[in-house]
Enzyme design. Structure first.
Site: not given
Length: 226
Positions: A110, A112
């Site tokens: 991921k 963010h």
């Protein structure tokens, strides 16, 4: 009567009741025609998860006692391993009074929010036990070991749902279990709730002679030579 533990008998029977464990004829990815097959994705109801958690927790408590092989985190490789790790951490707390975290990985890191490839308990500086369903080539477990190590954790062992007790594809007579044990601390560091011999013992106790005969034939062809 079989010589299995109560939780092993219960897991076999519940897995059969939901179609997760079947006896018959099944072509595996390896091309081998197996007389049995287990689909861990079908272990998806409250009762069967409770049975599975109990089985994992009891296996872990016996094979990885806190005083001699301590660990801090259960790691469940995505996707099937995620619920396994969660329910087993709960069972270790309620049944064995062990305070163990759990973590799992994302298929893609991921970029963010909190970011990263792992979710849950931190792995850096922690001793980690990986939960798996069935090892064939061991590719998924090797990837999980790499993920834990990349996050700064130390893998101290692996617990499988089922050990098929077969020789690998290389023809050298070595099992995947032996190969993985060499990566995580040596002999005895890869354990299983159930082994092929346990399924055979259960079939024998139930008088399922046709299924047992197929299992014996398969084991003579592909089983580990002890």
């Amino acid at each position: 009567m079989s010589n299995l533990e109560t939780y092993q008998n219960e897991l076999i029977e519940r897995a059969m009741s939901v179609g997760a464990l079947k006896f018959g004829s099944f072509v595996l990815k390896s091309g081998r025609v197996s007389p049995y097959f287990i689909n861990a994705g079908l272990l998806n109801t409250g009762p069967i998860l409770a049975t599975l958690a109990d089985a994992y927790a009891n296996t872990i408590a016996a094979a990885f006692p806190a005083e001699s092989i301590p660990f801090d985190v259960l790691f469940g490789p995505a996707y099937k391993g995620i619920p396994f790790a969660a329910v087993t951490a709960l069972a270790l707390h309620t049944q064995h009074k062990r305070d163990i975290g759990f973590a799992y990985d994302r298929k893609e890191a991921k970029d963010h929010g909190e970011g990263g490839k792992t979710v849950g308990a931190p792995l850096a500086g922690r001793r980690v036990l990986i939960l798996d369903d069935v090892m064939t080539s061991g590719k998924a477990v090797r990837e999980a070991i790499g993920t834990v190590q990349a996050a700064g954790g130390e893998v101290v062992g692996v617990v499988q749902l089922l050990d098929r007790e077969e020789v690998g594809q290389g023809g050298a007579g070595r099992s995947t279990v032996t190969e993985i044990e060499e990566l995580v601390g040596g002999q005895g560091r890869v354990r299983a709730i159930l082994r092929m011999r346990d399924l055979m013992s259960w079939l024998e106790s139930k008088g399922m002679e046709q299924e047992l005969a197929r299992m014996r034939e398969y084991r003579s062809k592909y089983g580990l030579k002890e």
